[in-house]
Design an enzyme around this catalytic site. Structure first.
Site, short mmCIF file in Angstrom:
data_model
loop_
_atom_site.label_atom_id
_atom_site.label_comp_id
_atom_site.label_asym_id
_atom_site.label_seq_id
_atom_site.Cartn_x
_atom_site.Cartn_y
_atom_site.Cartn_z
N THR A 189 35.45 0.72 53.85
CA THR A 189 34.29 1.09 54.65
C THR A 189 33.58 2.35 54.16
OG1 THR A 189 35.66 2.40 56.16
CG2 THR A 189 35.29 0.08 56.73
N LYS A 190 34.04 2.92 53.06
CA LYS A 190 33.48 4.21 52.64
C LYS A 190 32.16 4.03 51.87
CE LYS A 190 36.64 6.83 54.47
NZ LYS A 190 37.49 5.86 55.19
N THR A 191 31.56 5.16 51.47
CA THR A 191 30.24 5.12 50.83
C THR A 191 30.24 4.40 49.49
OG1 THR A 191 30.67 7.32 49.92
CG2 THR A 191 29.42 7.21 51.98
#
Length: 392
Positions: A189-191
């Site tokens: 879910t990170k950038t």
């Protein structure tokens, strides 16, 4: 309110044909574990954030343990961090036997409060502190000037938890390159993502060497070196009882492509965040999230002004979910969890009023690169509808 109900996921990774090809190429190469792709990923990330050393690992948590260990955190000392974080930040210190002292967050942001940090450093417990661990929540960089001044004044290390903050950049440099170490997350879910994984950035060559050895069982040679150099693969030494924290080439290859697209992702996130801001600021029951210098907008933390609503944060959140809006909560402060309550007496909501208030008021909205404006508009419409229903 739109007549047609939509389902807006909380998050969906942006994975395309280039990522697919990179992973398949590694699968066909015959070398699947840590090797040339991981080395290239480290070099490219190091160049991107202007860090002397970047070392890929299998998670932010592993990276945090490795960085703390390499910087001398152990059972004889302690770290200072915030209760407003994911559990791994503090748990990493406990894995090394260290104590954890908690400082409240600022009244108007989610960042650790330097004044609260200094109260601990000035107390009798302060002599035990080895490192400050600021957490750049949602992509907002903490007040690093103040924190670095405290580190110098009290002779302690600074280990930045950058799980949310790539590619946050300030006048002092990229998040993760300001303190002694920075630990990034490439969770799904990170950038940017490697599915699971992370990166540690450090300035000191001795610290980098220690992390390199400790992330693979304490061996003095990497697997890539053992099987590609003329020296016999079975000739190696174990310098310490290390960990198993290396990042395989399959995941590193995915990360290399994602890194190339990082600026694209960053631009799209900021467009969506700006849309939310421009529309939600018109609602008197909404407090817009902080937007510090270089904000990476990993998360959109919407705060409710509960004095204007006849409902709780949880009531509001459930209705959003029922309308098809994927939401989350960042974070449940650590003093709510049994382990921490039982370990440290006095670790209660009353002693961390800012963290508790933020928690009770905050809902994390969907924010991901490939969201459409229609999705953003639907989220805003749902918020307006629920707000009208419960407005005091």
């Amino acid at each position: 309110m739109n007549a047609v109900k939509m389902n807006v996921p909380f998050f969906k990774a942006s994975i395309g044909s280039e990522e697919e090809k990179a992973v398949i190429d590694v699968m066909r190469s015959g070398w699947l574990t840590t090797g040339s792709q991981a080395l290239a990923f480290e070099k490219e990330f190091s160049e991107k954030v202007h860090s002397p050393f970047a070392l890929c690992v299998n998670s932010n948590t592993s990276g945090m343990i490795l960085a703390m260990e390499a910087l001398g955190v152990n059972r004889e000392n302690a770290v200072i961090t915030t209760p407003y974080t994911f559990v791994s930040t503090a748990a990493s210190a406990r894995h090394l036997g260290a104590d954890v002292f908690f400082a409240d967050i600022e009244k108007d942001s989610y960042s650790i409060d330097p004044n609260s940090i200094e109260k601990i450093l000035k107390s009798p417990d302060g002599k035990k502190v080895k490192a400050i661990v600021p957490v750049h929540i949602a992509g907002n960089v903490c007040n690093m000037n103040a924190i670095m001044n405290l580190a110098e004044k009290y002779n302690v290390k600074v280990i930045e938890d950058c799980a949310h903050s790539f590619p946050s950049k300030t006048q002092s440099g990229y998040a993760g390159t300001i303190g002694d170490a920075g630990i990034f997350s490439f969770y799904a879910t990170k950038t940017m993502t490697t599915a699971e994984g992370g990166m540690v950035t450090v300035k000191d060559s001795a610290v980098a060497k220690r992390i390199t050895q400790m992330r693979l069982h304490g061996m003095d040679r990497t697997t890539w070196d053992r099987y590609t150099s003329p020296k016999a693969s079975w000739e190696y030494d174990i310098i310490a009882p290390g960990y198993k924290a290396n990042l395989p080439d399959i995941l590193a290859a995915l990360g290399r492509v994602q890194l190339k697209r990082a600026e694209e992702f960053d631009r799209k996130r900021k467009i969506h965040a700006a849309y939310y801001n421009s529309n939600l600021k018109k609602l008197d029951f909404i407090k817009l999230p902080p937007d510090s210098e270089g904000n990476a907008w990993h998360l959109y933390l919407m705060r409710l002004d509960l004095s204007k609503l006849k409902c709780s944060r949880d009531d509001f959140a459930r209705e959003l979910q029922q309308m098809g809006v994927g939401i989350s909560m960042h974070f449940i402060p650590l003093f709510n969890f049994s382990y921490w309550k039982n370990l440290y007496h006095g670790f209660t909501p009353e002693n961390f009023p800012n963290a508790q208030q933020h928690y009770l008021e905050t809902i994390t909205l969907p924010l991901w690169p490939d969201m459409t404006e229609e999705m953003c508009a639907y989220v805003v419409d749902c918020i307006k509808t629920i707000g009208e229903k419960y407005h005091g």
